[in-house]
Design an enzyme around this catalytic site. Structure first.
Site, PDB file in Angstrom:
ATOM      1  N   ASP A  34     -19.947  12.842 -33.264  1.00 35.82           N
ATOM      2  CA  ASP A  34     -19.302  12.557 -31.996  1.00 35.82           C
ATOM      3  C   ASP A  34     -18.253  13.435 -32.605  1.00 35.82           C
ATOM      4  OD1 ASP A  34     -18.342  12.388 -29.777  1.00 35.82           O
ATOM      5  OD2 ASP A  34     -17.662  10.509 -30.075  1.00 35.82           O
ATOM      6  N   HIS A  50     -18.002  22.266 -30.586  1.00 38.03           N
ATOM      7  CA  HIS A  50     -19.516  22.936 -30.691  1.00 38.03           C
ATOM      8  C   HIS A  50     -20.112  23.800 -32.160  1.00 38.03           C
ATOM      9  CE1 HIS A  50     -19.252  19.862 -27.790  1.00 38.03           C
ATOM     10  NE2 HIS A  50     -18.915  20.358 -26.477  1.00 38.03           N
ATOM     11  N   LEU A 110     -38.697  16.137 -44.776  1.00 36.70           N
ATOM     12  CA  LEU A 110     -37.752  15.835 -43.864  1.00 36.70           C
ATOM     13  C   LEU A 110     -38.429  16.147 -42.815  1.00 36.70           C
ATOM     14  CD1 LEU A 110     -35.078  14.430 -43.655  1.00 36.70           C
ATOM     15  CD2 LEU A 110     -34.104  16.848 -43.516  1.00 36.70           C
TER      16      LEU A 110
HETATM   17  C1  IPE Z   1     -22.460  10.584 -27.339  1.00 40.99           C
HETATM   18  O1  IPE Z   1     -21.096  11.532 -27.267  1.00 40.99           O
HETATM   19  C2  IPE Z   1     -23.336  11.420 -27.619  1.00 40.99           C
HETATM   20  C3  IPE Z   1     -23.819  12.317 -28.430  1.00 40.99           C
HETATM   21  C4  IPE Z   1     -23.271  11.982 -29.334  1.00 40.99           C
HETATM   22  C5  IPE Z   1     -24.546  13.435 -28.190  1.00 40.99           C
HETATM   23  P1  IPE Z   1     -20.538  11.496 -26.414  1.00 40.99           P
HETATM   24  O2  IPE Z   1     -19.763  11.253 -26.673  1.00 40.99           O
HETATM   25  O3  IPE Z   1     -21.479  11.282 -24.890  1.00 40.99           O
HETATM   26  O4  IPE Z   1     -19.970   9.767 -26.118  1.00 40.99           O
HETATM   27  P2  IPE Z   1     -19.009   8.589 -25.402  1.00 40.99           P
HETATM   28  O5  IPE Z   1     -18.423   9.624 -24.127  1.00 40.99           O
HETATM   29  O6  IPE Z   1     -17.809   9.121 -26.036  1.00 40.99           O
HETATM   30  O7  IPE Z   1     -20.124   7.342 -24.967  1.00 40.99           O
HETATM   31  C1  IPE Z   2     -19.952  15.547 -29.774  1.00 40.36           C
HETATM   32  O1  IPE Z   2     -19.016  15.927 -29.928  1.00 40.36           O
HETATM   33  C2  IPE Z   2     -21.261  16.222 -28.951  1.00 40.36           C
HETATM   34  C3  IPE Z   2     -21.627  15.972 -27.976  1.00 40.36           C
HETATM   35  C4  IPE Z   2     -21.638  15.136 -27.416  1.00 40.36           C
HETATM   36  C5  IPE Z   2     -22.524  17.608 -27.454  1.00 40.36           C
HETATM   37  P1  IPE Z   2     -18.130  15.866 -27.781  1.00 40.36           P
HETATM   38  O2  IPE Z   2     -18.103  17.602 -27.237  1.00 40.36           O
HETATM   39  O3  IPE Z   2     -18.400  14.681 -27.677  1.00 40.36           O
HETATM   40  O4  IPE Z   2     -16.768  15.451 -28.651  1.00 40.36           O
HETATM   41  P2  IPE Z   2     -15.198  14.144 -28.073  1.00 40.36           P
HETATM   42  O5  IPE Z   2     -15.737  13.085 -28.258  1.00 40.36           O
HETATM   43  O6  IPE Z   2     -14.923  15.150 -27.003  1.00 40.36           O
HETATM   44  O7  IPE Z   2     -13.625  14.890 -29.672  1.00 40.36           O
HETATM   45 MG    MG Z   3     -17.349  12.601 -27.578  1.00 45.15          MG
END
Ligand code: IPE
Ligand code: IPE
Ligand code: MG
Length: 247
Positions: free
Chosen positions: A24, A41, A135
């Site tokens: 995240d 990303h 792995l």
């Molecule tokens: C959780 O992260 C999903 C992934 C890492 C793929 P999100 O960014 O989507 O989750 P919330 O919205 O903060 O709960």
């Molecule tokens: C995690 O990063 C990747 C996915 C959930 C696909 P985010 O896109 O949720 O990044 P933040 O949380 O907005 O910083």
């Molecule tokens: Mg996120």
């Protein structure tokens, strides 16, 4: 822990067999640099390499990465399509190296929702890396913990109705065997980056007794050293599983 000189020195103690990561913070990483979210990303792919390397060096058997949730389908179409094309890119670009390193890739989730090109690339990497011994890498894509449980319950109900299963057969092992992670041990360690303190619908059944490590590091900045740090912290944990300790 090991006599392989290439490996990180770990304190004596158990290395987690199965590590799961909620990757995240990509969006915030990009925003801090004035970049579009997809740039975060893209950078996040580097961190995936770091995590795989960290897991290999530690001697972890299974690494499970939460890459795209059921709820993430609700993000703007432009972001969803950027994520799908990155997935395709990752699957194509990493295939050779993962295979050479003995990494067996599996992709778990509602894969029918993934578009054709990304789906085809995913199928290829799964095929190309099948049988890897060092792995097991689970990429959780279009995955939601509640959906996984619902699918399992429906499958079980169908088998009950057909008489394939009897009510007394429905136990924890039975539910477990109907999950995407069937046959795998539960994660020993869950890492979540970016400082968020929630599960976000991730592996609701499997995380029942998992140790949780959170870090403020945003996913694109995550390194093999961060992975090693999480493992070392895990090694200091006292896992009781509801019991009391002998000593
Ligand atoms: C959780 O992260 C999903 C992934 C890492 C793929 P999100 O960014 O989507 O989750 P919330 O919205 O903060 O709960
Ligand atoms: C995690 O990063 C990747 C996915 C959930 C696909 P985010 O896109 O949720 O990044 P933040 O949380 O907005 O910083
Ligand atoms: Mg996120």
């Amino acid at each position: 822990m090991t006599d392989d000189p290439g490996r990180e020195p770990y304190a004596e103690g158990k290395v987690p067999r199965h590590v799961a990561i909620i990757m995240d913070g990509n969006g915030r990483w990009a925003r801090r640099r004035g970049l579009p979210r997809h740039a975060g990303h893209r950078q996040g792919m580097k961190a995936v390499r770091e995590a795989v390397e960290g897991a290999r060096l530690a001697g972890v058997e299974i690494l499970t990465l939460f890459a795209f949730s059921t709820e993430n389908w609700q993000r703007p179409a432009i972001e969803v399509s950027a994520l799908m094309s990155l997935l395709k890119h990752y699957a194509e670009q990493e295939q050779k190296e993962l295979r050479a390193k003995g990494v067996e890739v599996r992709v778990l989730g509602e894969l029918d929702r993934i578009d054709g090109a990304a789906r085809a690339a995913v199928d290829r990497i799964v095929q190309a890396t099948a049988g890897g011994q060092h792995l097991r890498l689970n990429l959780m894509i279009s995955y939601g913990g509640r959906e996984e449980l619902l699918r399992a319950f429906r499958d079980i109900a169908e088998k009950l109705a057909e008489g394939v299963l009897k009510l007394e057969d429905v136990n924890e092992e039975c539910v477990e065997s109907h999950l995407f992670t069937s046959g795998l041990p539960d994660p020993d360690l869950l890492i979540r980056t970016s400082g968020e303190l929630r599960l976000s619908n991730f592996m609701l059944w499997q995380l029942a007794y998992t140790e949780i490590h959170t870090t403020a590091v945003l996913w694109p900045d995550f390194t093999r050293d961060d992975f090693a740090g999480a493992v070392r912290e895990y090694q200091r944990r006292d896992r009781r599983f509801g019991r009391v300790n002998a000593g």
